[in-house]
Design an enzyme around this catalytic site. Structure first.
Site, short mmCIF file in Angstrom:
data_model
loop_
_atom_site.label_atom_id
_atom_site.label_comp_id
_atom_site.label_asym_id
_atom_site.label_seq_id
_atom_site.Cartn_x
_atom_site.Cartn_y
_atom_site.Cartn_z
N HIS A 17 32.15 61.39 55.04
CA HIS A 17 32.84 60.53 54.07
C HIS A 17 32.08 60.48 52.74
O HIS A 17 32.69 60.46 51.66
CB HIS A 17 33.00 59.13 54.66
CG HIS A 17 34.00 58.32 53.95
ND1 HIS A 17 33.72 57.09 53.40
CD2 HIS A 17 35.30 58.56 53.66
CE1 HIS A 17 34.79 56.60 52.81
NE2 HIS A 17 35.77 57.48 52.96
N TRP B 175 30.64 47.89 46.72
CA TRP B 175 29.90 48.50 47.83
C TRP B 175 28.43 48.63 47.43
O TRP B 175 28.10 48.98 46.31
CB TRP B 175 30.46 49.88 48.16
CG TRP B 175 31.28 49.97 49.40
CD1 TRP B 175 32.58 49.62 49.55
CD2 TRP B 175 30.85 50.45 50.67
NE1 TRP B 175 33.00 49.87 50.83
CE2 TRP B 175 31.94 50.37 51.53
CE3 TRP B 175 29.63 50.94 51.14
CZ2 TRP B 175 31.87 50.78 52.87
CZ3 TRP B 175 29.55 51.35 52.46
CH2 TRP B 175 30.67 51.26 53.31
N SER C 119 27.34 52.91 43.85
CA SER C 119 26.23 53.39 44.68
C SER C 119 26.81 53.92 45.97
O SER C 119 27.40 53.13 46.75
CB SER C 119 25.25 52.24 44.98
OG SER C 119 24.34 52.60 46.00
N VAL C 120 26.71 55.22 46.17
CA VAL C 120 27.22 55.84 47.39
C VAL C 120 26.02 56.30 48.20
O VAL C 120 25.15 57.01 47.68
CB VAL C 120 28.14 57.02 47.08
CG1 VAL C 120 28.88 57.46 48.34
CG2 VAL C 120 29.16 56.65 46.00
N ILE C 121 25.94 55.87 49.46
CA ILE C 121 24.79 56.18 50.29
C ILE C 121 25.26 56.91 51.55
O ILE C 121 26.21 56.47 52.21
CB ILE C 121 24.01 54.91 50.67
CG1 ILE C 121 23.46 54.23 49.41
CG2 ILE C 121 22.86 55.25 51.64
CD1 ILE C 121 22.77 52.91 49.65
N PHE D 273 29.16 58.19 33.73
CA PHE D 273 29.04 58.29 35.19
C PHE D 273 27.71 57.67 35.63
O PHE D 273 26.68 58.33 35.65
CB PHE D 273 29.10 59.78 35.59
CG PHE D 273 29.12 60.04 37.07
CD1 PHE D 273 28.04 60.62 37.71
CD2 PHE D 273 30.23 59.72 37.82
CE1 PHE D 273 28.06 60.88 39.08
CE2 PHE D 273 30.27 59.98 39.19
CZ PHE D 273 29.18 60.56 39.81
N GLU E 237 37.37 53.60 43.95
CA GLU E 237 38.28 52.87 43.05
C GLU E 237 37.79 52.85 41.60
O GLU E 237 38.48 52.32 40.72
CB GLU E 237 38.47 51.43 43.55
CG GLU E 237 39.37 51.30 44.77
CD GLU E 237 38.70 51.77 46.04
OE1 GLU E 237 37.47 51.55 46.20
OE2 GLU E 237 39.37 52.41 46.86
N THR F 72 28.79 60.29 58.59
CA THR F 72 29.88 61.27 58.54
C THR F 72 29.94 61.96 57.18
O THR F 72 29.16 61.68 56.28
CB THR F 72 31.23 60.57 58.80
OG1 THR F 72 31.56 59.78 57.65
CG2 THR F 72 31.16 59.70 60.04
N1 LIG Z 1 30.55 54.25 51.86
C1 LIG Z 1 30.66 53.87 50.54
C2 LIG Z 1 31.88 53.58 49.94
N2 LIG Z 1 33.04 53.67 50.65
C3 LIG Z 1 34.26 53.00 50.25
C4 LIG Z 1 35.09 53.82 49.26
O1 LIG Z 1 34.46 53.88 47.99
C5 LIG Z 1 36.46 53.15 49.07
O2 LIG Z 1 36.28 51.84 48.55
C6 LIG Z 1 37.24 53.07 50.37
O3 LIG Z 1 37.33 54.36 50.94
C7 LIG Z 1 38.66 52.51 50.14
O4 LIG Z 1 39.35 53.33 49.23
N3 LIG Z 1 31.95 53.22 48.64
C8 LIG Z 1 30.80 53.14 47.89
O5 LIG Z 1 30.87 52.80 46.71
N4 LIG Z 1 29.59 53.42 48.46
C9 LIG Z 1 29.48 53.79 49.75
O6 LIG Z 1 28.33 54.05 50.23
C1 LIG Z 2 29.69 56.99 51.71
C2 LIG Z 2 30.34 56.40 52.90
O1 LIG Z 2 31.55 56.21 52.96
C3 LIG Z 2 29.46 56.19 54.08
O2 LIG Z 2 28.40 55.35 53.70
C4 LIG Z 2 30.22 55.53 55.23
O3 LIG Z 2 29.37 55.63 56.34
P1 LIG Z 2 29.80 56.55 57.61
O4 LIG Z 2 29.80 57.99 57.10
O5 LIG Z 2 28.71 56.32 58.63
O6 LIG Z 2 31.16 56.10 58.06
#
Ligand SMILES: Nc1c(NC[C@H](O)[C@H](O)[C@H](O)CO)[nH]c(=O)[nH]c1=O
Ligand SMILES: CC(=O)[C@@H](O)COP(=O)(O)O
Length: 160
Positions: free
Chosen positions: A97, A31, A89-91, A122, A67, A95
């Protein structure tokens, strides 16, 4: 100290132990591929700058940051490594999520450090915007991957 007051890529090589005889596992989330590849590049370059051998750096990819915990656990339990680096990298999206993914991976990596005797570093950016992620993966604030590599070396030799 916030990242904006500290360059993530700065390290004093004279006080970093040699990585010549160390083996590293690096688990990379796909991702935000542009960001995670930059983090991996920074980490690999720093490891090799400190003496690590190419053949002692094993990379696996996982779909997303959620994962990373499983990927790092599998790396720990099936490979001979002295440290593992979890790269993601989580952005923030629209929502909540973001909050759940960030919390899950942070707790998961922490748990691996509690239950196993090999350090897991980490290297997961948790940013509000893509620009913040770019700034921390080789941009104006340096590269979190570099910082993670140095931490991996230091933790791999801790107590030896
Ligand atoms: N939104 C992001 C995700 N979402 C996917 C989750 O990490 C995962 O792969 C999915 O929920 C299936 O289990 N992952 C990131 O690494 N960065 C994001 O911004
Ligand atoms: C971190 C995430 O899962 C996020 O980027 C997914 O985007 P959304 O919150 O608009 O579904």
């Amino acid at each position: 100290m916030a990242t904006e007051n500290k360059n993530l890529s700065v390290y004093d090589k004279t006080i970093i132990p040699s990585a010549e005889h160390l083996r590293f596992g690096i688990v990379v989330s796909e991702w935000n591929h542009e960001i995670t590849e930059a983090l991996f590049k920074g980490a690999r370059e720093a490891l090799m700058d400190c003496g690590a051998k190419t053949e002692n750096i094993r990379r696996w990819n996982v779909p997303g940051s959620f994962e990373l915990t499983f990927g790092c656990k599998k790396m720990l339990t099936t490979q001979q490594v002295d440290a593992v680096i979890a790269i993601g990298s989580v952005i923030q999206g629209e929502t909540k999520h973001f909050d759940f993914v960030c919390s899950a991976v942070a707790q998961g990596i922490k748990d691996l450090n509690v239950h196993f005797d090999t350090p897991v570093i980490f290297c997961v950016l948790t940013d509000n915007t893509l620009q913040q992620a770019k700034d921390r993966s080789g941009g104006k604030h340096g590269n979190k991957g570099t910082e993670a590599a140095i931490a991996a070396i230091q933790m791999a030799v801790l107590g030896t």
